[in-house]
Design an enzyme around this catalytic site. Structure first.
Site, short mmCIF file in Angstrom:
data_model
loop_
_atom_site.label_atom_id
_atom_site.label_comp_id
_atom_site.label_asym_id
_atom_site.label_seq_id
_atom_site.Cartn_x
_atom_site.Cartn_y
_atom_site.Cartn_z
N ARG A 195 0.82 -1.21 0.00
CA ARG A 195 0.00 0.00 0.00
C ARG A 195 0.85 1.26 0.00
O ARG A 195 1.93 1.28 0.61
CB ARG A 195 -0.79 0.10 1.31
CG ARG A 195 -1.94 -0.78 1.46
CD ARG A 195 -2.39 -0.63 2.94
NE ARG A 195 -3.04 -1.84 3.35
CZ ARG A 195 -4.36 -2.01 3.23
NH1 ARG A 195 -5.12 -1.07 2.76
NH2 ARG A 195 -4.88 -3.15 3.60
N SER A 217 8.48 -4.87 6.04
CA SER A 217 8.26 -5.99 6.97
C SER A 217 9.22 -7.14 6.77
O SER A 217 8.81 -8.27 6.47
CB SER A 217 6.82 -6.46 6.84
OG SER A 217 5.96 -5.37 6.93
N ASP A 234 6.64 -3.96 10.37
CA ASP A 234 5.18 -3.93 10.51
C ASP A 234 4.72 -4.15 11.96
O ASP A 234 3.72 -3.61 12.40
CB ASP A 234 4.48 -4.89 9.55
CG ASP A 234 4.98 -6.32 9.62
OD1 ASP A 234 5.97 -6.57 10.35
OD2 ASP A 234 4.41 -7.20 8.94
C1 BG6 Z 1 -1.37 -5.16 7.55
C2 BG6 Z 1 -0.28 -4.18 7.89
O1 BG6 Z 1 -2.59 -4.73 8.11
O2 BG6 Z 1 -1.03 -6.43 8.05
C3 BG6 Z 1 1.01 -4.68 7.29
O3 BG6 Z 1 -0.60 -2.89 7.45
C4 BG6 Z 1 1.30 -6.05 7.76
O4 BG6 Z 1 2.05 -3.81 7.63
C5 BG6 Z 1 0.15 -6.95 7.49
O5 BG6 Z 1 2.47 -6.53 7.16
C6 BG6 Z 1 0.39 -8.31 8.04
O6 BG6 Z 1 -0.63 -9.19 7.66
P1 BG6 Z 1 -0.65 -9.98 6.29
O7 BG6 Z 1 -1.60 -11.06 6.54
O8 BG6 Z 1 -1.10 -9.01 5.26
O9 BG6 Z 1 0.73 -10.47 6.05
C1 GLC Z 2 8.52 -11.92 8.53
C2 GLC Z 2 9.49 -10.75 8.54
C3 GLC Z 2 9.18 -9.83 9.66
C4 GLC Z 2 7.74 -9.42 9.64
C5 GLC Z 2 6.85 -10.62 9.63
C6 GLC Z 2 5.40 -10.28 9.56
O1 GLC Z 2 8.76 -12.65 9.64
O2 GLC Z 2 10.79 -11.24 8.64
O3 GLC Z 2 10.00 -8.70 9.61
O4 GLC Z 2 7.44 -8.63 10.73
O5 GLC Z 2 7.19 -11.45 8.54
O6 GLC Z 2 5.07 -9.61 8.40
#
Ligand code: BG6
Ligand code: GLC
Ligand code: BG6
Ligand code: GLC
Length: 917
Positions: free
Chosen positions: A539, A602, A656
């Site tokens: 995003r 992340s 994240d």
């Molecule tokens: C989102 C966050 O809501 O959730 C992200 O904004 C995050 O930063 C993500 O990485 C994690 O969940 P998923 O299921 O999208 O990997």
């Molecule tokens: C993976 C990444 C980590 C992140 C997580 C959740 O483990 O290494 O940095 O926080 O995924 O998205």
């Protein structure tokens, strides 16, 4: 010559007169075709009533589901014991069903008596007696060394919720043992067998004799889908569409229904055709008012009906010159075998004379002819009534199949049908007349119902063996409390390793300082851009923070990152990101605006300040080249430069988890932990500076991005990793890495499920042993599918539909297993998360020297948000493993972009302050 003619004439005249006399007397017992069609229609209505959930309780025809779902397919094999109780004879059998796929069944059997004091005495004694007979049989046949599966043919109405259960609804026929009604006869028999320590049997199936008969015949003729008994009692079963059986869940395929048609009329539905003889017979029976249809038809009653009629005729002076013998007054003196003998084609008259004489009567030629005709009328009515009910079943089958013509086979058994010379012929003829659009083959079950019961048992025993194999696999995913505590303890050790300077370089849980030192205080304000990369969606966001609490506005757009970019070169990846930013600015009408930017990235980054982050290594689905070991902020800046269209002030790079903690911390200052249960698995928390050896200073706190996904990479949790986890690891982009993540996060749970399904299929336990192309496809089980499959509100059929969408052609049984597999995998994941989180909150509690810790955890991620049970199990586990911590879970509604913007705001303020200084 003349004399012969005269004799013949005389005899014909005599016969005519007698027949007319009897016909007149019994006119009420002779049923016209019209009446039979009417009875057939009534029985059709009764079946419908019995099948309906709301109408079943008051239906007299109970239409009992039998949990027999398929006819034998020839693959059955093994050795079984079988009991056959409830017909005219009680038998114990050993049945050997062919091993080599040849349809070959061998049986050894032994009859045992059923004395009245046993079958009408005390229930416990009845079952003890049955168990004794079984033990005796096993002893004489030398079968005591081995454990045998047993099928019980129990020819009484039983309610079943599974194959190995039978709640007796009521005794019928000659049985009336006390204390058995409304109890489970399987359990009673199993209890009685416990006394015989030297024999070992496992009752796997209870079947009605009709069901056994149908299965016996179906073994030889796969068209057989109806079973009828016309013996001591009468009854029928047939294969009904599951979608019509309200009382059993599921709409797929068929299930055998034991109609218990003997009770037809118990609600008064047949009063117009019942005669005074039927009423008298009923009054003298063991179960007055019950089984009224059966009492007009079956072997236990036909002789008695004849006797009552003869008595009445004698009393009226229509027989025996008005004389009655004392024997004629005795209930049960005329049996069905007598009726059959009297109706024999050639010897019938002579037999009649003999039987009547035996009853102390002195019959004339005319009497014999008349009595013979009485028998005919009674047995003909019986066949007619059976035919009408059977015709109703056949019609139902034909309509279920939406066929203009039905070709089917009916399996038949019962002494009346077998020994009566005219009965089968008459029955067949009337059935064919009533249902001209059905081609029916009547197949006599030569070997009784036990061969069929053995087939049912064989299937049940195969299912049981399969169940054991499935349970064995699922057990690998069931963690004990001790195992979970073990995980918690090890996690705790790893957390400390990661924080310490000496051990940090080798630590698998990296404990990365984030340079985020405090929570937002509400004074933050301004317009910020944010990027959110690494979860399910990429995003770009615009976040407007006004000073004053909770006044944040977010505008965002989701962009796709194609796989070839995720796994292409670093330059391509960052150029793509900048392209998306450009599109977003355009879209928002912000072209040229120079905004501060917070970058949620992340992946594990080593940071030396808030705006520097060196990617340690890619995780999850990313693998772009030339990024590891590089500062991602620099890479982004360079990409912006390359594009040379706009400039951005990159102020912060945040994980994240950190973004999530901040998003939640904006609303709840007690939020000091950030948790992601999504594509990946990770956690961050506020740690005392004095514990963080890698960063100078002892004052205050700093957020640590644990990167706990790498927990176990040193093998410390290999004891709970399964072969499936290893397979998933080996097939991943980063083998050997992120082992804990691979047991817990959305990106891998589906893969674990897929590996298990492949294994179960290889073992022949699923999908008919066929591994489809789809099942070989990586990534088909996304988190959203797992979540759907496990939803409690979903009926089996819907689960099946989801699997079909995924290209997996499953049966109902398959769907059940798939659901269980998903449940076991996701449950373990939630528990492992719980153990990890428990380690952190306990650490925080101890570090602060608190008896009790109250703490809030900000959570995000599709697994946590979508899965129907994950969050609950996670919370329960934390509660159990960290009882002194009061943990509140707060879902991050706005994603981590908002948190990243807040961090940017704080950093910007500090930057400003530094500049001013
Ligand atoms: C989102 C966050 O809501 O959730 C992200 O904004 C995050 O930063 C993500 O990485 C994690 O969940 P998923 O299921 O999208 O990997
Ligand atoms: C993976 C990444 C980590 C992140 C997580 C959740 O483990 O290494 O940095 O926080 O995924 O998205
Ligand atoms: C036998 C079956 O052949 O027929 C029994 O093995 C069944 O299971 C019986 O109950 C029915 O007939 P009858 O005449 O013995 O009641
Ligand atoms: C009685 C029983 C039924 C059985 C039939 C034939 O009607 O209630 O269960 O099938 O007799 O034996």
């Amino acid at each position: 010559m003349f004399a012969v003619h005269l004799m013949a004439f005389y005899f014909t005249k005599l016969k005519e007169d007698q027949i007319k006399k009897v016909d007149r007397f019994l006119y009420h017992m002779r049923l016209s075709d019209e009446t039979l069609l009417d009875i057939m229609a009534r029985f059709q209505a009764e079946m419908q009533k019995g099948l309906g959930k709301d109408t079943n309780p008051t239906a007299s025809v109970k239409m009992l589901p039998t949990f027999v779902r398929a006819i034998p397919d020839g693959s059955e094999n093994g050795e079984f014991l079988s009991l056959d109780l409830g017909g005219s004879k009680f038998r114990v059998l050993k049945v050997q069903v062919s091993e080599e796929g040849k349809r070959n069944v061998q049986m050894e059997s032994q009859f045992y008596p059923t004395p009245n004091e046993i079958i009408r005495g005390n229930g416990t004694q009845l079952f003890e007696y049955v168990a004794d007979c079984l033990a005796d049989f096993m002893k004489t046949k030398g079968l005591k060394q081995k454990k045998f599966p047993l099928g019980l043919t129990f020819s009484f109405p039983c309610r079943q919720t599974k194959l190995e259960e039978g709640i007796l609804l009521s005794w019928t026929k000659k049985f009336k043992a006390r204390g058995v009604q409304n109890t489970d006869v399987v359990r009673s028999l199993a209890n009685a067998m416990k006394k015989h320590k030297d024999i070992d049997v496992d009752i796997l199936a209870l079947v009605n004799d009709t069901v056994g008969t149908m299965m016996t015949c179906a073994y030889d003729d796969p068209y057989c889908e109806v079973g009828v008994i016309i013996g001591t009692g009468t009854n029928a079963c047939y294969m009904e569409d599951m979608s019509n059986i309200d009382l059993v869940e599921g709409d797929e395929g068929r299930m055998c229904i034991n109609t218990e048609w003997g009770a037809f009329g118990d609600d008064g539905a047949l009063e117009d055709i019942r005669t005074e003889f039927d009423r008298e017979l009923d009054l003298g029976s063991l179960n007055p008012g019950k089984q009224l249809f059966e009492k007009m038809i079956s072997g236990l009653y036909l002789g008695e009906l004849v006797r009552l009629i003869l008595l009445k005729m004698a009393k009226a002076g229509l027989l025996f010159g008005g004389e009655k013998s004392s024997a004629l007054h005795i209930k049960g003196k005329i049996e069905t075998r007598h009726v059959a003998a009297m109706e024999k084609y050639k010897e019938g008259l002579a037999n009649t004379r003999e039987i009547l004489t035996d009853l102390g009567l002195e019959p004339s030629e005319a009497d014999c002819i008349a009595v013979q005709h009485v028998c005919t009328i009674v047995s003909f009515r019986s066949a007619n009534l059976c035919a009408a009910a059977l015709a109703a079943i056949l019609t139902r089958l034909r309509e279920n199949k939406k066929l203009a013509r039905l070709r089917t086979t009916v399996g038949m058994d019962g002494t009346l049908y077998k020994i009566h010379p005219q009965y089968p012929k008459r029955l067949h003829k009337v059935v064919r007349k009533l249902v001209p659009n059905c081609d029916v083959r009547f197949l006599l079950s030569e070997s009784g119902s036990t061969k069929g019961a053995a087939m049912v048992t064989a299937v049940a025993s195969r299912v049981q063996a399969q169940r054991k194999q499935i349970d064995k696999v699922l057990a690998l995913f069931q963690l004990t409390r001790e195992q979970l505590e073990g995980v918690q303890d090890k996690m705790r050790v790893e957390l400390d390793y990661g924080l310490k300077r000496d051990t940090h370089p080798l630590a698998t849980v990296k404990m990365l300082p984030t340079y985020v030192r405090g929570m937002p205080d509400g004074t933050e304000k301004g317009k910020f851009l944010a990027l959110d990369l690494g979860g399910t969606n990429f995003r770009v966001l615009l976040v407007k923070i006004r000073s004053g609490w909770r006044s944040v506005r977010i505008y965002n757009k989701i962009f796709a990152i194609p796989l070839e970019i995720m796994q292409g070169t670093g330059e391509e990846l960052f150029d793509h990101i900048v392209q998306c930013i450009a599109d977003f600015l355009d879209y928002m009408g912000l072209k040229g605006a120079q905004l501060p930017l917070g970058f949620t990235f992340s992946f594990p980054c080593r940071q030396a300040s808030i705006d520097k982050g060196t990617l340690i290594e890619w995780t999850k689905g990313f693998k772009a080249t030339d990024c590891e070991g590089e500062d991602v902020v620099d890479m982004l800046r360079e990409a912006i430069k390359r594009r040379n269209e706009f400039d951005l002030d990159i102020v912060a790079v945040v994980n994240d988890t950190v973004g999530t903690m901040m998003t939640c911390g904006y609303e709840d200052p007690n939020c000091e932990v950030g948790l992601i249960a999504g594509t990946g698995s990770n956690m961050c928390y506020m740690e005392e500076m004095r514990n963080i050896e890698l960063v100078e200073g002892d004052e205050g706190k700093m957020c640590i991005n644990t990167e706990w996904g790498g927990f176990g990479d040193n093998g410390c949790i290999d004891d709970i990793r399964t072969q499936y986890d290893k397979e998933v690891d080996e097939g991943s982009l980063n083998p050997g890495k992120q082992r804990y993540e691979k047991m817990t996060s959305g990106m891998y749970l589906g893969e674990i499920v897929r590996q298990i399904l492949i294994d179960l299929t290889k073992q022949g336990l699923l999908f008919r042993g066929q591994i489809s192309e789809r099942l070989r496809t990586r990534g088909i089980f996304e988190t959203k599918f797992l979540s759907q499959i496990e939803s409690d509100r979903l009926a089996l059929l819907q689960v099946r539909r989801i699997l079909q969408q995924l290209g997996l052609d499953s049966t109902c049984e398959d769907s059940i297993v798939v659901k269980e597999v998903c449940g076991a995998v996701s449950r373990r994941a939630a528990q492992l998360y719980g153990a990890g989180l428990a380690a952190i909150v306990e650490k925080r509690r101890e570090d602060q020297g608190l008896e009790h810790l109250k703490i809030t955890v900000g959570v995000d991620g599709t697994l946590y948000k979508l899965h129907p049970h994950f969050s609950r199990i996670l919370q329960e586990t934390v509660k159990e493993l960290a009882p002194q911590c009061d943990v509140t879970f707060m879902l991050s509604e706005d994603g981590s972009g908002k948190g990243a913007a807040l961090i940017t705001a704080v950093a910007k303020r500090l930057q400003q302050a530094r500049k001013e200084n």
